[in-house]
Write an enzyme that holds these catalytic residues in place. Structure first.
Site, short mmCIF file in Angstrom:
data_model
loop_
_atom_site.label_atom_id
_atom_site.label_comp_id
_atom_site.label_asym_id
_atom_site.label_seq_id
_atom_site.Cartn_x
_atom_site.Cartn_y
_atom_site.Cartn_z
N GLU A 93 -30.51 -63.68 6.83
CA GLU A 93 -30.69 -62.99 8.11
C GLU A 93 -32.10 -62.44 8.20
O GLU A 93 -32.66 -61.97 7.21
CB GLU A 93 -29.66 -61.86 8.23
CG GLU A 93 -29.65 -61.14 9.55
CD GLU A 93 -28.48 -60.15 9.65
OE1 GLU A 93 -28.52 -59.29 10.55
OE2 GLU A 93 -27.54 -60.24 8.83
N ASP A 95 -33.99 -59.73 10.75
CA ASP A 95 -33.65 -58.75 11.78
C ASP A 95 -34.86 -58.13 12.44
O ASP A 95 -35.82 -57.72 11.75
CB ASP A 95 -32.85 -57.59 11.17
CG ASP A 95 -31.43 -57.96 10.82
OD1 ASP A 95 -30.91 -58.92 11.39
OD2 ASP A 95 -30.84 -57.27 9.96
N GLU A 97 -34.48 -54.96 14.98
CA GLU A 97 -33.53 -54.07 15.63
C GLU A 97 -34.28 -52.86 16.19
O GLU A 97 -35.07 -52.22 15.48
CB GLU A 97 -32.46 -53.60 14.64
CG GLU A 97 -31.61 -54.74 14.11
CD GLU A 97 -30.52 -54.25 13.17
OE1 GLU A 97 -29.41 -54.78 13.24
OE2 GLU A 97 -30.81 -53.33 12.36
#
Length: 268
Positions: A93, A95, A97
């Site tokens: 993953e 990210d 955010e």
């Protein structure tokens, strides 16, 4: 499924995305709205649910880009996400955010890299602009040499793959989809969870447009063949990290009991 994905990537999948054709609503039902003939996606969060979408395509190495306008006003407790993620219990993953805050306080851009289900590689930044008044461009480049996160054409983070023996974790062989979401995380997102979501301000809304994705492993493509950041790009990243980085896991030796992760010697 994996073989089919590899074959589809091998023949090329570079496109300017259309939300009608290239993504599906992952959760939130009507809270996720496709508008403007597929050129705009709006996500809403209320006290019942958030919302999100995922790409139909999977990528083994890709450059993905999205324009995003974040939740305005008091966005404390909310998280708007733009990320790549593989499936399964041992997932990879990447990210980006955006952690909401009370009115007048800056958003925090929280970044992380997961390999085989293990994260703990956070870097956090303030932004040098108001991300709620207009769209700004965010991109992730993932190739065999490195992962680069970019904001408005300025690289902010590089995670390198420079270990020929694969002793330092790096996403290499799991296809990832692109995701966007808006959700409630008031147990941790704003000041460690001390500031909760003000549901009287709901619904909260974030907007996405100008989605592009290039998952074609053409070794002559600049994004695929690029190696370590240098020159003007390196200077821009150093400027961002000097002035706007507020947390770097590689500086947090107490968290790791005095023994930093192996990749920290590589300025990740």
């Amino acid at each position: 499924m994996l073989l089919a994905t590899i074959l589809s990537v091998a023949i090329g999948s570079s496109f300017a995305g259309n939300f009608n054709n290239d993504v599906v609503v992952a959760f939130g039902d009507a809270r996720a709205k496709i508008q403007d003939n597929g050129n705009l996606m709006s996500l809403a969060l209320d006290n019942s649910s958030g919302s999100g979408f995922e790409s139909k395509n999977e990528f083994i190495y890709a450059k993905v880009e999205m324009n995003i306008k974040l939740v305005p006003g008091n966005s404390a407790g909310t998280v708007t996400s733009f990320y790549l993620k593989s499936e399964g219990n041992s997932w990879d993953e990447v990210d980006m955010e955006f952690l909401g805050n009370t009115s007048g306080d800056p958003y925090v851009l929280h970044t992380n890299i997961f390999t085989k289900g293990m994260g703990n590689r956070e870097q956090q930044f303030y932004l040098w602009f108001d991300p709620t008044t207009d769209f700004h461009t965010y991109s992730i480049t993932w190739n065999p040499a490195h992962i680069v996160l970019v904001v408005d054409k300025k690289p902010i983070r590089e995670y390198r793959n420079v270990d020929p023996n694969n002793n330092v974790p790096y996403p290499r062989d799991q296809p990832m989809k692109l995701y966007g979401s808006l959700w409630n995380a008031d147990d941790w997102a704003t000041r460690g969870g001390s500031v909760k979501t003000d549901w009287s301000k709901a619904p909260f809304t974030a907007s996405f447009n100008n989605y592009t994705a290039d998952g074609c492993p053409d070794k002559t493509a600049p994004w695929y063949s690029s190696e370590l950041i240098d020159g003007d790009d390196l200077k821009q990243m150093q400027w961002v990290q000097k002035n706007y980085m507020i947390y770097n896991y590689c500086d947090d030796s107490n968290r790791f009991h005095g023994s930093l992760p192996a990749e920290c010697g590589r300025k990740n």
